[in-house]
Design an enzyme around this catalytic site. Structure first.
Site, PDB file in Angstrom:
ATOM      1  CB  SER A   1      -9.230   9.807   6.986  1.00 20.89           C
ATOM      2  OG  SER A   1      -7.871   9.753   6.325  1.00 20.89           O
TER       3      SER A   1
ATOM      4  CE1 TYR B   1     -11.274   0.562   6.088  1.00 21.62           C
ATOM      5  CE2 TYR B   1     -12.030   1.886   8.264  1.00 21.62           C
ATOM      6  CZ  TYR B   1     -10.954   1.400   7.310  1.00 21.62           C
ATOM      7  OH  TYR B   1      -9.803   1.623   7.648  1.00 21.62           O
TER       8      TYR B   1
ATOM      9  CE  LYS C   1      -7.611  -1.673   8.834  1.00 25.29           C
ATOM     10  NZ  LYS C   1      -6.552  -1.995   7.915  1.00 25.29           N
TER      11      LYS C   1
ATOM     12  N   GLY D   1       0.749  -1.303  -0.115  1.00 26.10           N
ATOM     13  CA  GLY D   1       0.067   0.038  -0.141  1.00 26.10           C
ATOM     14  C   GLY D   1       0.820   1.086  -0.072  1.00 26.10           C
TER      15      GLY D   1
ATOM     16  N   PRO E   1      -4.245   3.340  14.229  1.00 25.66           N
ATOM     17  CG  PRO E   1      -3.467   3.742  12.221  1.00 25.66           C
ATOM     18  CD  PRO E   1      -3.890   2.759  12.913  1.00 25.66           C
TER      19      PRO E   1
ATOM     20  CB  SER F   1       0.128   3.902  -4.314  1.00 22.29           C
ATOM     21  OG  SER F   1      -0.643   2.894  -3.838  1.00 22.29           O
TER      22      SER F   1
ATOM     23  CE1 TYR G   1      -2.765  12.562   3.770  1.00 14.89           C
ATOM     24  CE2 TYR G   1      -4.128  11.285   5.151  1.00 14.89           C
ATOM     25  CZ  TYR G   1      -3.392  12.282   4.946  1.00 14.89           C
ATOM     26  OH  TYR G   1      -3.449  13.373   5.746  1.00 14.89           O
ATOM     27  CB  ILE G   2      -1.166   6.104   6.004  1.00 14.76           C
ATOM     28  CG1 ILE G   2      -2.170   6.664   6.532  1.00 14.76           C
ATOM     29  CG2 ILE G   2      -0.194   5.557   7.049  1.00 14.76           C
ATOM     30  CD1 ILE G   2      -3.201   5.646   7.243  1.00 14.76           C
TER      31      ILE G   2
ATOM     32  CB  SER H   1      -8.635   0.863  11.636  1.00 13.19           C
ATOM     33  OG  SER H   1      -9.341   1.803  11.962  1.00 13.19           O
TER      34      SER H   1
END
Ligand SMILES: NC(=O)c1ccc[n+]([C@@H]2O[C@H](COP(=O)([O-])OP(=O)(O)OC[C@H]3O[C@@H](n4cnc5c(N)ncnc54)[C@H](OP(=O)(O)O)[C@@H]3O)[C@@H](O)[C@H]2O)c1
Length: 344
Positions: free
Chosen positions: A205, A163, A167, A13, A190, A15, A17-18, A129
């Site tokens: 987010s 979701y 998780k 992952g 997070p 690519s 955001y985090i 998460s």
């Protein structure tokens, strides 16, 4: 640069955001990084990573599909450690929850851990998460939620909130695999991650912050309401339980991953929020900082039963992480949305 020069790590992952922030931080610390993307031919997934300092010599990109074990093996080969972030991060409604969320999250996690075990990886950091912690309606009302708290799978299924279910099931599967196969894993949980955006597109987010600035708030998965259209209906606040437990700066999330990886004594789950707070607190702070936007007036207690705490992330604070406060998280997030042209 640290003593990590030459150590190879794999990050799924990369690519995202985090993921982009963790890749940046790993490169700065001297690691060689195998970062995975879904499509190597899509510049929107690769260009921002290739532009990072150190990328030219120490970043290798791999194309993976979480359901394709062999593609994962290629990325993990040669890595001493793995950061497993890749997972569909979709809080809006999905067409087929099993196909779109549960399978990639759960089977993907098992594929990554299987590859890590077979290839002799020393430690895997799994990105879970707060959505594997809440919604947890049966948690004692007088007790602050912590790493012992798990989201209630039955509640998620009844409400159709897929979701958090993805998780929760993925994290539980990871712990089961680690125990049965004697694999060293450590987990970061997070909260709602915000701050500067590296990739060209925005994730779920930051979308949440954008919607708030546009005068919308998420009442229920995939359904947007404007404060002009609807007053807060009785009983609806519990929907927020499903998506919020506190905010956290994306730089702190990246640092948290590296701290738990580099400290061999870290164990278990790590709640990663600047404070345990309600979405109502967050929305009120955005409204105070940016009165020029039409921020909905929400009740302060949007998560009934969630006790606030400044010390929710005590385990990470004990590792030396000093969390960036909510005000700065919001300012950095808004600034980034402005600079990318999402808002004026
Ligand atoms: N953002 C938050 O507030 C937050 C909070 C807690 C936990 N998390 C967790 O943090 C992780 C990263 O989230 P994010 O916010 O950075 O989201 P993001 O920007 O959407 O990143 C998700 C990453 O996973 C990859 N991915 C998704 N499905 C995949 C598949 N089937 N095969 C291969 N790669 C796949 C995506 O690749 P593409 O870019 O090619 O789609 C992307 O790189 C996720 O595990 C998420 O659950 C996020």
């Amino acid at each position: 640069m640290s003593e990590k020069v030459g150590e190879v790590v794999c990050l799924t992952g990369g690519s995202g955001y985090i993921g982009s922030w963790i890749v940046q931080l790993l490169l700065r610390r001297g690691y060689t990084v195998h970062a995975t993307v879904k499509n190597l031919n899509d510049e929107k997934e690769t260009k921002h990573l290739q532009a990072l300092e150190g990328a030219e010599s120490r970043l290798r990109l791999f194309q993976i599909d979480l359901l394709d074990y062999d593609s994962i093996v290629a990325a993990v080969t040669g890595a001493a450690g793995v950061f497993h972030l890749a997972s569909p991060c979709i809080v809006d409604r999905v067409e087929d929850p099993q196909r779109d969320l549960l399978d990639p999250a759960i089977k993907g996690t098992i594929n990554v851990l299987t590859a890590a075990k077979k290839l002799g990886v020393r430690r895997v950091v799994v990105t879970s998460s707060i959505s594997a912690i809440v919604p947890s309606p049966n948690w004692p009302a007088d007790k602050i939620k912590n790493e012992d708290c798990w989201a209630n799978e039955e509640y998620c299924k009844q409400k159709g909130v897929w979701y958090p279910l993805s998780k929760t099931m993925a994290e539980k599967a990871a712990w089961k695999f680690a125990e049965e196969n004697d694999l060293d894993i450590v987990v970061v949980n997070p909260g709602t991650v915000m701050g500067p955006i590296i990739p060209p597109a925005i994730n779920a987010s930051m979308q949440m912050l954008l919607r708030l600035l546009q005068g919308l708030y998420v009442l229920e998965y995939g359904v947007l309401f404007s404060p002009n259209l609807v007053v807060w209906p009785k009983g609806c606040t519990e929907q927020y339980e499903d998506v919020f437990m506190g905010s956290v700066h994306v730089k702190d999330v990246a640092l948290a991953h590296i701290l738990v990886y580099e400290n061999p004594s870290t164990k278990g789950r790590h709640l990663c929020v600047e404070a345990i707070s309600h979405y109502g607190d967050f929305a009120a702070k955005v409204a105070e900082l940016y009165p020029e936007y039409n921020i909905p007036k929400l009740p302060r207690d949007t998560q009934p039963g969630l006790l606030r705490s400044k010390d929710g992330a005590k385990k990470l604070k004990d590792l030396g992480l000093e969390f960036i406060p909510m005000e700065q998280i919001i300012k950095d997030g808004v600034e980034s949305l402005r600079s990318k042209g999402y808002i004026s």
